[in-house]
Design a protein around this motif. Structure first.
Motif, mmCIF file in Angstrom:
data_model
loop_
_atom_site.group_PDB
_atom_site.id
_atom_site.type_symbol
_atom_site.label_atom_id
_atom_site.label_comp_id
_atom_site.label_asym_id
_atom_site.label_seq_id
_atom_site.Cartn_x
_atom_site.Cartn_y
_atom_site.Cartn_z
ATOM 1 N N ASP A 39 0.825 -1.209 0.000
ATOM 2 C CA ASP A 39 0.000 0.000 0.000
ATOM 3 C C ASP A 39 0.857 1.256 0.000
ATOM 4 N N VAL A 41 1.530 5.094 0.523
ATOM 5 C CA VAL A 41 0.950 6.065 1.456
ATOM 6 C C VAL A 41 1.396 7.502 1.206
ATOM 7 N N VAL A 64 3.752 1.216 3.015
ATOM 8 C CA VAL A 64 3.797 0.750 4.401
ATOM 9 C C VAL A 64 5.077 -0.026 4.674
ATOM 10 N N ARG B 396 4.367 -16.438 -0.457
ATOM 11 C CA ARG B 396 3.755 -15.345 -1.223
ATOM 12 C C ARG B 396 3.137 -15.882 -2.520
ATOM 13 N N TYR B 420 10.250 -7.349 5.893
ATOM 14 C CA TYR B 420 10.566 -6.535 4.708
ATOM 15 C C TYR B 420 11.876 -5.776 4.868
ATOM 16 N N LEU B 423 16.143 -4.672 2.608
ATOM 17 C CA LEU B 423 15.337 -4.397 1.420
ATOM 18 C C LEU B 423 15.706 -5.294 0.247
ATOM 19 N N GLU B 426 13.239 -10.233 -0.812
ATOM 20 C CA GLU B 426 11.784 -10.184 -0.979
ATOM 21 C C GLU B 426 11.112 -10.891 0.189
ATOM 22 N N GLU B 427 10.015 -10.327 0.664
ATOM 23 C CA GLU B 427 9.216 -10.973 1.709
ATOM 24 C C GLU B 427 10.088 -11.403 2.891
ATOM 25 N N GLU B 477 -2.975 -0.257 8.197
ATOM 26 C CA GLU B 477 -1.723 0.517 8.249
ATOM 27 C C GLU B 477 -1.681 1.586 7.172
ATOM 28 N N ALA B 478 -2.247 1.267 6.005
ATOM 29 C CA ALA B 478 -2.193 2.231 4.907
ATOM 30 C C ALA B 478 -3.004 3.471 5.262
ATOM 31 N N ALA B 481 -1.327 5.666 7.793
ATOM 32 C CA ALA B 481 -0.248 6.496 7.251
ATOM 33 C C ALA B 481 -0.790 7.602 6.347
ATOM 34 N N ARG B 482 -1.879 7.284 5.619
ATOM 35 C CA ARG B 482 -2.418 8.283 4.681
ATOM 36 C C ARG B 482 -3.215 9.361 5.411
#
Lengths: 128, 491
Positions: A39, A41, A64, B396, B420, B423, B426-427, B477-478, B481-482
């Motif tokens: 997502d 943000v 996120v 995944r 995560y 970086l 992955e996953e 969570e999105a 944050a938004r």
């Protein structure tokens, strides 16, 4: 079956470019990129009127999970940034190649587009 | 007859929900001090709203909150990169001594000789652990230590007439604080790739070694939990080009008593005392990030450092500022309470105990790696150090994210691992068991992880919706944050 349309060109840094009828370029990030990011943000984009060189950092995208730099795939002047995507970063997840576009650029060297990846090349790059 | 648990109902209430007009904890006698006029009456607020509750309401409210707390004192906490080892209670007992807890940073030095001696001894012990000839306890946390380090490197190059050394090399597996610190110090960050072994690519270092090189910031073992077998060679290359090597000591728990950064070629290293030497941390603090340095950077150490002066009768201790110090990092003298706990830990374990701690930390991580590698893929298939990074990529592909796996772990009473990160994986699921966990706890964790892997196959919806047992389930969570809603507002 690819998620990445054949009419767009791509960078290894996961941006896409569409050359519009007026010769200007629309730029965004790929389906694969938004899927990896999760997502979205927050997005930072360059100022309208600024001039960017291909490969330069043009902004950042925060999800996120992480914050990543955005790189401009073609050189030129920024004509417009997508206010809707700045206000609603989820557009990048919902419609990365459409409503989730980020900026329109007047290209200084349209031949740069030919050096970008096709969707097939991009798909094989992300599969490896 | 029906019953309902009134404590469960109260569990979601705020003190405002409990407030009743006129209720209070204690009743104060009428003041017998004559009222004085305020110098500025506008400083007084008539409308200050506070909840009106009894002492018992308050005690139950906070006790309930405390019982919901997840901590290393209650549960297994394998949060990678954070070294959530047990914090021995003797650390707190010592730090609570009035001679340590009741002193003030501005007291005359002769009245706090015991505290200064402790700082001196801690400084000396950290120098012994890192092999470095000098150090300063001033930085308040890991990233603060990084900032001290890059500012010292900057000061060093400037003093040598080379202010154009502006490039700081940082591997792509680094903690995000490394590029942030370098950038704050005025350096240009150049990111270097990892090789197929998960270590910094030697050829990339060679290619970047030129007269603009200020230094390299490197974590050892790195964030994949891997020791870089080329580290001594890498330091030589950087030094050969005139640069300095910064060691991020965040993962020092793997090296205690085994390898000293100075011997590997580092010029400066910070230590996360809150991690490596077991002081309570989480939720952002408190920390301590002392820096230890080689000869070249010693004149630039942040102030204060503690010196010992030998009188005819006895040793005395005093604060001092190194010759070309980059300055002070904070008010006071560092996070002193953390320093006391840290010193207590070092003395309680001693050299042999520290060596065993790092050995057990590495053993525990490798035990988990071997027991779980057939279920969760190991990111880089090598013997690891104090932590192991798995990739949830196979899961995944079945529609279950590392986030879902982590949330499900909460239902089993385990703190999620770091997700995560790094970086480049992955996953990523980064698991750091630490040395303080028993084999029984590790085995129970292994069973949990295998059970969750089975759920991925059989009932993935359980994971998508997890956690199920917490007072609040899956958070958005999105949206948080938004549309951040950062402050509770009175109804």
């Amino acid at each position: 079956m690819t998620e990445h349309p054949s009419e767009l060109r791509y960078t290894i840094e996961h941006e896409w470019v569409r050359v519009e009828g007026d010769g200007n370029a629309t730029i965004g990030v790929t389906f694969f990129a938004q899927d990896q990011l999760g997502d979205v943000v927050y997005i930072v984009l360059p100022a309208v009127g600024s001039t960017l060189q291909a490969g330069a950092r043009m902004g950042e995208i925060e999800s996120v999970k992480s914050v990543s730099d955005l790189f401009v795939p073609v050189s030129g002047e920024v004509l417009e940034t997508n206010q809707d995507v700045l206000d609603h970063p989820e557009r990048v997840n919902e419609d990365p190649h459409g409503a989730g576009w980020m900026l329109r650029v007047r290209m200084s060297d349209p031949s740069e587009v030919d050096r970008l990846l096709t969707n097939e090349q991009y798909d094989s790059a992300i599969a490896s | 007859m029906t019953t309902h648990d009134i404590s469960a109902q109260r569990a979601h209430q705020t003190l405002w929900d409990l407030s009743a007009p006129g209720r209070s904890g204690i009743r104060l006698p009428e003041s017998d001090v004559p009222k004085q006029p305020m110098p500025d009456a506008s400083l007084l607020r008539e409308d200050l709203r506070l909840p009106e509750v009894s002492e018992l309401d308050v005690v139950r409210h906070y006790t309930r909150l405390a019982q919901k707390n997840f901590s290393v004192d209650t549960n297994f906490y394998p949060l990678g990169s954070c070294t959530m080892k047990y914090n021995p209670k003797i650390n707190d007992m010592v730090a609570s001594q009035p001679g340590f807890s009741g002193i003030h940073p501005l007291q005359p030095e002769e009245t706090v000789q015991g505290a200064l001696e402790l700082m001196y001894r801690l400084q000396r012990d950290l120098q012994a652990i890192t092999g470095m000839p000098a150090g300063s306890l001033a930085p308040l946390a890991g990233a603060h230590g990084e900032l001290a380090g890059v500012l010292m490197i900057k000061a060093y190059h400037e003093a040598n007439g080379e202010p154009d050394r502006k490039v700081m090399l940082i591997p792509d597996s680094a903690h995000g604080t490394n590029p942030a610190s370098a950038s704050m110090g005025g350096f240009e960050v150049v990111t270097l790739p990892s090789d197929s072994n998960g270590s910094l690519d030697l050829a990339a270092v060679e290619a970047a070694a030129n007269d603009r090189l200020a230094g390299l910031m490197i974590t050892i073992p790195n964030t994949l939990g891997l020791f870089n077998p080329n580290i001594a060679r890498i330091c030589e290359i950087v030094h050969g080009a005139g640069g300095l090597v910064y060691g991020d000591g965040a993962n020092m728990n793997a090296l205690l008593g085994r390898a000293r950064p100075y011997d590997l070629g580092f010029d400066v290293v910070h230590l996360n005392l809150h991690k490596t030497t077991s002081t309570p941390h989480g939720g952002g603090g408190p920390g301590a990030g002392p820096v230890c340095v080689g000869e070249r950077l010693a004149p630039y150490l942040p102030s204060p450092v503690v010196e010992m002066v030998e009188d005819a009768e006895r040793a005395r201790y005093r604060f001092a500022t190194p010759a070309n110090s980059i300055g002070t990092m904070s008010a006071g003298h560092g996070n002193f309470g953390v320093l006391v706990r840290s010193y207590t830990y070092l003395r309680a374990l001693g050299a042999d105990g520290l060596r065993q701690a790092s050995g057990d930390a590495v053993l525990n991580a490798n035990y988990l790696r071997r027991k779980l590698e057939h279920v969760y893929r190991v990111a880089v298939d090598r013997t690891c150090m104090h932590e192991v990074v798995f990739t949830g990529r196979p899961q995944r592909e079945k529609g279950v994210k590392a986030l879902d796996i982590s949330k499900r772990m909460i239902d089993y009473g385990v703190h999620p691992p770091t997700m995560y990160f790094p970086l480049i994986v992955e996953e990523a699921l980064m698991v750091e068991p630490t040395e303080t966990e028993s084999k029984e706890t590790l085995d129970a964790f292994i069973e949990v992880m295998i059970a969750i892997a089975r759920e991925v196959e059989e009932s993935p919806e359980l994971l998508h919706e997890a956690p199920h047992v917490t007072p609040v389930g899956r958070l958005d969570e999105a949206r948080a944050a938004r549309q951040p809603d950062l402050r509770w507002q009175a109804p």
